[in-house]
Write an enzyme that holds these catalytic residues in place. Sequence first.
Site, short mmCIF file in Angstrom:
data_model
loop_
_atom_site.label_atom_id
_atom_site.label_comp_id
_atom_site.label_asym_id
_atom_site.label_seq_id
_atom_site.Cartn_x
_atom_site.Cartn_y
_atom_site.Cartn_z
N ASP A 490 -0.97 -0.51 -2.26
CA ASP A 490 -2.01 -0.53 -3.29
C ASP A 490 -3.41 -0.53 -2.72
O ASP A 490 -4.38 -0.30 -3.45
CB ASP A 490 -1.86 -1.81 -4.13
CG ASP A 490 -0.87 -1.63 -5.27
OD1 ASP A 490 -0.73 -0.50 -5.75
OD2 ASP A 490 -0.27 -2.63 -5.67
N GLU A 634 -2.11 -6.79 2.96
CA GLU A 634 -2.02 -5.41 3.43
C GLU A 634 -2.92 -5.14 4.64
O GLU A 634 -2.79 -4.09 5.26
CB GLU A 634 -2.40 -4.44 2.29
CG GLU A 634 -1.29 -4.23 1.25
CD GLU A 634 -1.38 -5.17 0.07
OE1 GLU A 634 -2.01 -6.25 0.20
OE2 GLU A 634 -0.84 -4.83 -1.00
N GLN A 687 5.95 -12.87 -0.40
CA GLN A 687 5.42 -11.51 -0.29
C GLN A 687 4.92 -11.22 1.12
O GLN A 687 5.15 -10.16 1.67
CB GLN A 687 4.27 -11.31 -1.28
CG GLN A 687 3.73 -9.89 -1.30
CD GLN A 687 2.34 -9.80 -1.88
OE1 GLN A 687 1.42 -10.52 -1.47
NE2 GLN A 687 2.17 -8.93 -2.87
O1 IFM Z 1 3.65 -1.81 -3.57
C1 IFM Z 1 2.78 -2.84 -3.96
C2 IFM Z 1 3.37 -3.47 -5.20
O2 IFM Z 1 3.47 -2.54 -6.23
C3 IFM Z 1 2.56 -4.66 -5.65
N1 IFM Z 1 2.39 -5.59 -4.58
C4 IFM Z 1 1.84 -5.04 -3.35
C5 IFM Z 1 2.64 -3.85 -2.86
C6 IFM Z 1 2.00 -3.28 -1.61
O3 IFM Z 1 0.66 -2.96 -1.82
#
Ligand code: IFM
Length: 799
Positions: A490, A634, A687
């Site tokens: 994202d 990210e 996450q």
């Molecule tokens: O792929 C995305 C997901 O849709 C939402 N959380 C972060 C991920 C990586 O950016």
Amino acid sequence: MRYGHFDDDAREYVITRPDTPRAWSNYLGSRRYGGIVTQNAGGYSFYRSGGTGRLLRMRFNGVPQDESGRYVYLRDDVTGDFWSASWQPVGKPLDGPGAYRATVRHGLGYSVLESSYAGIDTEMTMFVPRDQAFEHWSLRITNTGAEPRVISAFSYAELANDWGFRQDLENLQYSQYVVRADYRDGFIHRVNRTRAATSECWFALSGAEVVSFDTDRDAFLGAYRTTAAPLAVEKGECSGSETWGDNACASLHTRLELAPGETRQIVFTLGVGSPDEPWDDGDAVLPPGRELVAAHATPERIAAEVDALREEWAARLAPLHVTTPDPQLDSMVNVWHAYQTHMTFNWSRGVSLIEAGDRDGLGFRDTAQDILAIVHSIPDAAQERLNLLLTGQTAEGGALPLVHPLTHTPGKEQAPQLEQYRSDDALWLPMSVTALVNETGDLDYLSTTLPYADAGEDTVLGHLVQALRFSLEHRGAHGLVQGLAADWNDCLQFGVEGESMFSTFLLANGLRAVSELAALIGDGSVAAWCVEQLSLLLEAIEGAWDGEWYVRGISAVGVPLGSADADEGRIYLEPNVWAVISGAASPGRARQAMDAVHEHLSSEHGVALCAPPHTRPLDGVGLSLLVFPPGHKENGGIFCHATAWAVVAEAMLGHGERAYEYYRAYLPGRHNDDAGLRQTEPYVYSQFTHGPSSPRFGQSRNPWLTGAASWTYVAVTQRILGVRPVPTGLKVDPCVPADWDGFTVRRDFRGRSVTIQVANPDGVNRGVAMLSVDGTAVDGDIAPTDLLRDGSLVEVVLG
Ligand code: IFM
């Protein structure tokens, strides 16, 4: 420091110190009525949606971190001393003479909070009975002393003023004045007629008389007080407040006289609807609360419902059970990891202690991937959800970024502008459809007609072809897929002018998958078209090889991102793992790319998304990841979802040691005994973990709702253990550490229960030397469907 342990027989995680580094939570209920509860009874409840059905208020990012919650205060009415049935919010000392003791058992769909303090033991079981729109907090109170005791119990929960979480938390000039709550004959009734809807809920006590009540939060707490010491509890009596605006709460107070050794059970029940009238929720009519409480809030019914919930979850998890040389892997895969994949599937990215409801609805790409992990367990639900996604695809082939299950109207949704599409969204469909079809063997599904989101309809196969066409038609100057608003990441925006290698590899993967699906139903022209398009695409992909790895994409000004020439973001994980997973890389390139990943991105806690992290903007590509300091999320964090792809890629390459090394690196249970490092729940994937460039390296964040759960489940069960459905049967293609001498998988497959026993006498990583089904030798590594019976034994020897 260790705060608890896995109890696999009970399918529970047992917390023995409630002062965990962060709140350790659990999920209650279903998509109809759900809740989150922490080890300190913090959390909230929601009806059908975390965003628009917020029943109990949660003050996100508050202090303490998991306020508010479902609290029961206990008070010795002789001494005036009071505490809570959960350690917080009163927070009595955990050490020293007379210390408060707490044990919390988080189970599947329920949590049991036990306390022991001042000669009184309590056990509070919180759960939502199956298929119901109400929750119980069932409390057993025991006098363990030699003297009679008089103990008051007060419930407390903050009832949201508005079920829309934003209105409730932000639009106070409105929401504080819409709320009404009153008390009558044992029931608190909160009713609002807001602009959006009329919302109603009730709260009741069973098993004891209501002595006093408060429905007004501030009357219960008292001005300038906190939940640690509410005025009503301190005084030993509620004030009988009714709510006319401001804020509502649910406090019912009872007084129990307990003889030595005596146990009493009382039940607080919170439900949607009205105490006295049936309540139409649009889909179904909920009976009046009084009827439900009379039928359900008895000790016998409560015990039976908790048992039924346990059985339901046992049945839900039974389709896949593993026994390996790694007990932590077994604990996770057989219980908590599987459970997490269901919660992630249920709630997408909408409701947790971090996901505050803002991302209500189903993220298209997230949901398509979440399906992969639960399809063997609940194939009907998977198909229903997949149908919903397919109707969230637009006629031109792209997809709506979010599908709102409660309001989605196929044929009437607005298609996004080209630059608003995410370039990967619809490209996940081939993989999800393949997973469903391979699981069920139902090829007719491919010919089912479903509408598009905006206009028109097509067969499922037609939808998939359209997804491929969309990406083929929207390619850039180098023949690679345009990045558009984002790809899976994202935080990278290649836009209409730039190109994404992630989406390009996903397209390659989709072309291969759709050609195979089309061939299965004899559609030779679609199959041939896919093969031809794939070979053309592979030529363009060749240009994205940087020398030692694949670049991440090409910016709008024609500069590669993720290239050895750069000083920041020199190498990215995603293109290199997807080069392997998609089958687009040659064996040599695949190995080289994954070796580069190991050298530049891997660490003891998992594989970072990029290195070095970015600190400066770049021309021609949006780096919204710059909002994150280096090592976070990210921007060079260990994004566990993508680490799972590294496990898959290494297993596909036959590198059992490395696949397992990556898997163990972020296995939550691995840190059970030093939970202070990882900090989040040892039974749940998070996450991300802070990457090597963060001072918090090793700390994990954002637990529960994450593609890390879904993909790691796929990685460990289908690639390390290697058991996965294919059109003709069950493929057994393990890729394990050489020192594993074998393992067993019990798996349901197309109506049969099959046991797969794998032996590894020669200590290899990969390679099936012998496979038999019920004693009949079979060539290759697929146990064919027509040989499999219920109870079949598949024996496999690696070598
Ligand atoms: O792929 C995305 C997901 O849709 C939402 N959380 C972060 C991920 C990586 O950016």
